[in-house]
Design an enzyme around this catalytic site. Sequence first.
Site, PDB file in Angstrom:
ATOM      1  N   ARG A   4       0.852  -1.197   0.000  1.00  0.00           N
ATOM      2  CA  ARG A   4       0.000   0.000   0.000  1.00  0.00           C
ATOM      3  C   ARG A   4       0.872   1.226   0.000  1.00  0.00           C
ATOM      4  O   ARG A   4       1.732   1.377   0.861  1.00  0.00           O
ATOM      5  CB  ARG A   4      -0.837   0.036   1.295  1.00  0.00           C
ATOM      6  CG  ARG A   4      -2.122  -0.654   1.202  1.00  0.00           C
ATOM      7  CD  ARG A   4      -3.093  -0.306   2.284  1.00  0.00           C
ATOM      8  NE  ARG A   4      -2.598   0.162   3.574  1.00  0.00           N
ATOM      9  CZ  ARG A   4      -3.400   0.550   4.550  1.00  0.00           C
ATOM     10  NH1 ARG A   4      -4.704   0.531   4.387  1.00  0.00           N
ATOM     11  NH2 ARG A   4      -2.918   0.943   5.694  1.00  0.00           N
TER      12      ARG A   4
ATOM     13  N   ASP B  60       4.923  -6.016   9.171  1.00  0.00           N
ATOM     14  CA  ASP B  60       6.015  -5.646  10.082  1.00  0.00           C
ATOM     15  C   ASP B  60       6.032  -6.535  11.314  1.00  0.00           C
ATOM     16  O   ASP B  60       7.095  -6.954  11.782  1.00  0.00           O
ATOM     17  CB  ASP B  60       5.889  -4.172  10.497  1.00  0.00           C
ATOM     18  CG  ASP B  60       6.361  -3.235   9.387  1.00  0.00           C
ATOM     19  OD1 ASP B  60       7.122  -3.690   8.501  1.00  0.00           O
ATOM     20  OD2 ASP B  60       5.965  -2.061   9.402  1.00  0.00           O
TER      21      ASP B  60
ATOM     22  N   ASP C  36       0.516  -3.141  11.932  1.00  0.00           N
ATOM     23  CA  ASP C  36       0.979  -3.506  10.588  1.00  0.00           C
ATOM     24  C   ASP C  36       1.346  -4.992  10.587  1.00  0.00           C
ATOM     25  O   ASP C  36       2.353  -5.398  11.182  1.00  0.00           O
ATOM     26  CB  ASP C  36       2.189  -2.638  10.203  1.00  0.00           C
ATOM     27  CG  ASP C  36       2.611  -2.881   8.766  1.00  0.00           C
ATOM     28  OD1 ASP C  36       2.820  -4.052   8.384  1.00  0.00           O
ATOM     29  OD2 ASP C  36       2.709  -1.901   8.005  1.00  0.00           O
TER      30      ASP C  36
ATOM     31  N   THR D   5      -1.214   7.539  -0.464  1.00  0.00           N
ATOM     32  CA  THR D   5      -2.521   7.440  -1.133  1.00  0.00           C
ATOM     33  C   THR D   5      -3.348   6.262  -0.612  1.00  0.00           C
ATOM     34  O   THR D   5      -4.553   6.197  -0.861  1.00  0.00           O
ATOM     35  CB  THR D   5      -2.333   7.224  -2.645  1.00  0.00           C
ATOM     36  OG1 THR D   5      -1.659   5.956  -2.827  1.00  0.00           O
ATOM     37  CG2 THR D   5      -1.467   8.318  -3.264  1.00  0.00           C
TER      38      THR D   5
HETATM   39  C1  PRP Z   1      -1.116  -4.751   4.378  1.00  0.00           C
HETATM   40  C2  PRP Z   1      -1.913  -6.029   4.484  1.00  0.00           C
HETATM   41  C3  PRP Z   1      -2.761  -5.974   3.245  1.00  0.00           C
HETATM   42  C4  PRP Z   1      -3.034  -4.514   3.078  1.00  0.00           C
HETATM   43  C5  PRP Z   1      -4.449  -4.222   3.512  1.00  0.00           C
HETATM   44  O1  PRP Z   1      -0.067  -4.886   3.517  1.00  0.00           O
HETATM   45  O2  PRP Z   1      -1.115  -7.173   4.572  1.00  0.00           O
HETATM   46  O3  PRP Z   1      -2.124  -6.501   2.097  1.00  0.00           O
HETATM   47  O4  PRP Z   1      -2.094  -3.820   3.911  1.00  0.00           O
HETATM   48  O5  PRP Z   1      -4.772  -2.901   3.316  1.00  0.00           O
HETATM   49  P1  PRP Z   1      -5.892  -2.433   2.277  1.00  0.00           P
HETATM   50  O6  PRP Z   1      -7.080  -3.314   2.491  1.00  0.00           O
HETATM   51  O7  PRP Z   1      -6.137  -1.009   2.682  1.00  0.00           O
HETATM   52  O8  PRP Z   1      -5.328  -2.555   0.894  1.00  0.00           O
HETATM   53  P2  PRP Z   1       1.060  -3.755   3.343  1.00  0.00           P
HETATM   54  O9  PRP Z   1       0.688  -2.800   2.279  1.00  0.00           O
HETATM   55  O10 PRP Z   1       1.370  -3.175   4.696  1.00  0.00           O
HETATM   56  O11 PRP Z   1       2.291  -4.578   2.767  1.00  0.00           O
HETATM   57  P3  PRP Z   1       3.218  -5.656   3.520  1.00  0.00           P
HETATM   58  O12 PRP Z   1       2.353  -6.869   3.820  1.00  0.00           O
HETATM   59  O13 PRP Z   1       4.267  -5.945   2.509  1.00  0.00           O
HETATM   60  O14 PRP Z   1       3.745  -5.020   4.786  1.00  0.00           O
HETATM   61  N1  URA Z   2      -2.538  -3.155   6.827  1.00  0.00           N
HETATM   62  C1  URA Z   2      -2.130  -3.624   8.039  1.00  0.00           C
HETATM   63  O1  URA Z   2      -1.157  -4.384   8.118  1.00  0.00           O
HETATM   64  N2  URA Z   2      -2.819  -3.247   9.124  1.00  0.00           N
HETATM   65  C2  URA Z   2      -3.890  -2.444   9.068  1.00  0.00           C
HETATM   66  O2  URA Z   2      -4.492  -2.150  10.118  1.00  0.00           O
HETATM   67  C3  URA Z   2      -4.289  -1.969   7.801  1.00  0.00           C
HETATM   68  C4  URA Z   2      -3.595  -2.347   6.696  1.00  0.00           C
END
Ligand code: PRP
Ligand code: URA
Length: 209
Positions: A104, A203, A200, A108
């Site tokens: 994400r 993380d 997150d 944005t």
């Molecule tokens: C997180 C999570 C989802 C997304 C959800 O990933 O694992 O993929 O956010 O958010 P949304 O419904 O608003 O799209 P992130 O973008 O943090 O990536 P990562 O798993 O690589 O940390």
């Molecule tokens: N992605 C995450 O990992 N946590 C949240 O709460 C939202 C998006």
Amino acid sequence: MGKFQVISHPLIQHKLSILRRTDTSTKDFRELVDEIAMLMGYEVSRDLPLEDVEIQTPVAKTVQKQLAGKKLAIVPILRAGIGMVDGLLSLVPAAKVGHIGMYRDEETLEPVEYLVKLPEDIDQRQIFLVDPMLATGGSAILAVDSLKKRGAANIKFVCLVAAPEGVKKLQEAHPDIDIYTAALDEKLNEHGYIVPGLGDAGDRLFGTK
Ligand code: PRP
Ligand code: URA
């Protein structure tokens, strides 16, 4: 409209409460995601089709059941979805695993796709698309778009924590898919994080923050 189900088994609720806690370590977080995914898998796989198979027991020939024809693919959305793969694979070890890489944009909140690697026959498989978090819904919608573009037709989205906003957007964009979550939380905050959520997921799973 596809199914929407909160899988609220007591074991899942208990483990999810530990998962949410700020003081849960990376090691415990990883183990809990694995265990919850496996427990959810029991319910998510409930309507997998069966077929007859003739077998020989030590006593007699008999017709029994086995999982039918079309096989499974588990597709994690990277990074955090990776944490749910082994738990599901422990139930269906013959499943193939595809990967969709997505993050994400922090400004944005729009998802950016950076990798798609799927089994060749993805169009013939039942797909479990997995990601612990369904927040705005952007990542899940783009991942389903990506799968459908490659012929996938039979998709179940499995997450651990969902926001009502994300569920609504995903249902509107893809009314044909089934959605399973371990919890439906209250809302999103101004940064697009689920409240109360667990922070997150990527993380916390990989210890990157
Ligand atoms: C997180 C999570 C989802 C997304 C959800 O990933 O694992 O993929 O956010 O958010 P949304 O419904 O608003 O799209 P992130 O973008 O943090 O990536 P990562 O798993 O690589 O940390
Ligand atoms: N992605 C995450 O990992 N946590 C949240 O709460 C939202 C998006």
